[in-house]
Enzyme design. Sequence first.
Site, short mmCIF file in Angstrom:
data_model
loop_
_atom_site.label_atom_id
_atom_site.label_comp_id
_atom_site.label_asym_id
_atom_site.label_seq_id
_atom_site.Cartn_x
_atom_site.Cartn_y
_atom_site.Cartn_z
N GLU A 128 40.67 -23.97 1.73
CA GLU A 128 41.50 -23.36 2.76
C GLU A 128 40.74 -22.34 3.61
O GLU A 128 40.98 -22.26 4.81
CB GLU A 128 42.71 -22.68 2.12
CG GLU A 128 43.75 -23.63 1.60
CD GLU A 128 44.45 -24.39 2.71
OE1 GLU A 128 44.82 -23.78 3.72
OE2 GLU A 128 44.59 -25.62 2.57
N SER A 155 91.87 -38.49 -29.10
CA SER A 155 92.32 -38.10 -30.44
C SER A 155 91.61 -36.87 -30.97
O SER A 155 92.03 -36.30 -31.98
CB SER A 155 92.14 -39.26 -31.42
OG SER A 155 92.97 -40.35 -31.04
#
Length: 800
Positions: A227, A493
Amino acid sequence: MATGQNGNGRKRRPVRPGQRPSGKPPQHPEGQRPKRPAQPQRPRLQGVALRPDEVEDYIRRPSKASAPSKQSSSGQRSSPQNPTAQARKPAPQRPRPAQAASAKKPAKKPSRKARQQTLAALDAATSSGKPKSQSKFRRFLWKSFRFSMYWSVVLGIWGIVVVGGILTYYAAHLPPASEWAVPQRPPNVRIVSANGTLIANRGDTGGEAVRLEQLPTYLPEAVMAIEDRRFRYHFGIDPIGLARAAFVNYTSGRTVQGGSTLTQQLAKNLFLKPERTMRRKMQEVVMALWLEWNYSKDEILEMYLNRVYLGAGAYGVDAASRVYFGKSAHLINLAEAATIAGLLKAPSKYAPTRNAALAEGRAQVVIASMHKAGFITADDAKNALFNPAHVVTSHNSSSGNYVADYVMELLPGFVGSIGEDIIVDTTIDWDMQQAAETALTTRIAESRQEFNVTQGAVVTLNRSGAIRALVGGVDYRKSQFNRAVYARRQPGSAFKPFVYLAALERGMTPNTVRRDARVTYRGWTPKNYTKRYYGDVTLTQALAFSINTVAAKLAHEVGPANVARTARRLGITSALKSNPSIALGTSEVTPLEIAAAYVPFSNGGYGVVPHVVRQIRNEHGKVLYRRSGDGTGRVVRGDKLSEINTMMAQTVYGGTGKRALLAGRPAGGKTGTTQGYKDAWFIGYTNSLTTAVWLGNDNNKPMKKVSGGTLPAEIWAWVMETEHQGIPIARLPGVPINLAETSPLLKPGTAPKRRQPTFVAAPQQPQPPRPAVQATTAPRPQNNTSTSPLDLLGRLFGGG
């Protein structure tokens, strides 16, 4: 004029002004006559008329030669020691009358071409003898150099003035410099398990702030190499880099390189909006110069590495390292560092989780740049190229992310706004968490095609309501919705224990008999799962084998509202509809809340508040929050707890939950299956832990015959067997540890097997009164054969 006679008696000629008198030449020290200086040879004008004054002026001008000619026009050498040998100016001659007369007449002006030829001839005659082309080339170079230098200085000064004016103009739109300050890095939330294992990082960055000296040297070097190679040497702006980028972009015809430095990128991330305008670019330059003036290179680099976006929601190198490689940035190798540095060009494009081949190619470019910049040796580069980074995708799909998201939902209620890095200590047991995740994902992967099941959830709590494991889905990377906490599904249930507990609290017992037959309430007719009716059954049998008609009758007898109140007392927080169908679990609940409502069955009847956050502290160790307090108190009486636990244990030992039976460890639970097999549950508990398992599909499509007693029960048993490693065996509250032997469960519709009595049975017919002495000979109570195993349990543990 002066006249006279010479030595021979002759008359001397008159001496004209400017003329040396004739006679004997003057004697010189050497006795030699000095040589006359070479006179410039008049060029032939080749028939071109020039005025005499033009010719004389041209001849008299200084010679361009760098040294006087060594050879005169007459071929004689001049002596530098003889002062009389110096060239003298020719004496002006008086014009003759004819010439004077002719001078008065205007001469014909020569043509321009003729004048140029004459001047060229004069140049050639007065030149120093050097080649004409070489002399012209040198003059051209010298003039070009002076011209370029002059205008370079001028343009440089004006460029500085113009750029300074532009920067000043745009800087005027910024806040005063006295108010400039680097904003604080967004706080990070570090979420850890009960034993300190990192679960996840949360916050705007997704990672921790790291110090530059804590990182391996090749990580910042990789960033600089790709960079900003001259980061250590420029002043925030890199003119060489700008010129190079401009040239490459111009020759390529498109934008290939950028000229921004790391300082400029940091300034943009810290202070400015990501917009492509001249104003933003100029303000970026101003802020970059300010950063370079107020911070060192290491500080700027550290801020950059902790704040730059690196894809997948990761800000900073630590977050990226954890997202892509599943470890801290302190531990990454050279190839992994190059992969992270390669993301800076285009984080989404080069993310290794999105395009592994493209990310590896970019990492190779970074490694080559590091070698070219001298940061690594050829051997280091070769090793990194031969051993590329290995991306860990499990970090993105880990179930720990469901825990982290849930913690972040709760956090504002504990500490308000977060202004600093904090550490959240949770109640999660990381081994249990991994066991639950493995059991769920493995079993669903094996059964996806066969049973058409795609999703599930698992949640485990201890006796105090602390969440020990929480799995909100099969794959967090594909779906971030936390089904364990937020999915509201019909429990079927699995809701029946609250119905039976309400019936027991109304005076019924596990041996109370109800008839299994067709029944209708307000136009609603419940049906059994087996589509059969079994006649008279006990409540224990009805619960263990999940008989719907009996549950509906009980809800009708005690009232749906009382059933709803019982469920809310134990921990159900969702809205419940007080209608007859509440007995079959038609009101929706979440896995977490129904698991919390089952916890009182395991801890002696005390209500709990499910919780996952144990303590919150900052990075300096200051405690910001610590959980205190108990649950909601006793919610089930001891005698009724013994009865309901006995019934629930029978469900596991011989009922619909037989696949959840644990080896040598007492447990109770209940299956649940909704209409059309859209939901399947198993919720069970031991003396130590309570776990709820749900399976289904997000789009509510039915599964293929998946009931609560099949896959959910198998997953529950897998999870609980793993989670109970190292935990001592203990009986359920109010239930003997050998319940299956002392009280075997009979299937509805089958007659009990005749058992050979061990002790003398009580007489079948009434006997006449006997004397008191005879009463002492009666069998002792402990030797009597109980008419029901539940009567014995009632005498032992206080059952009704």
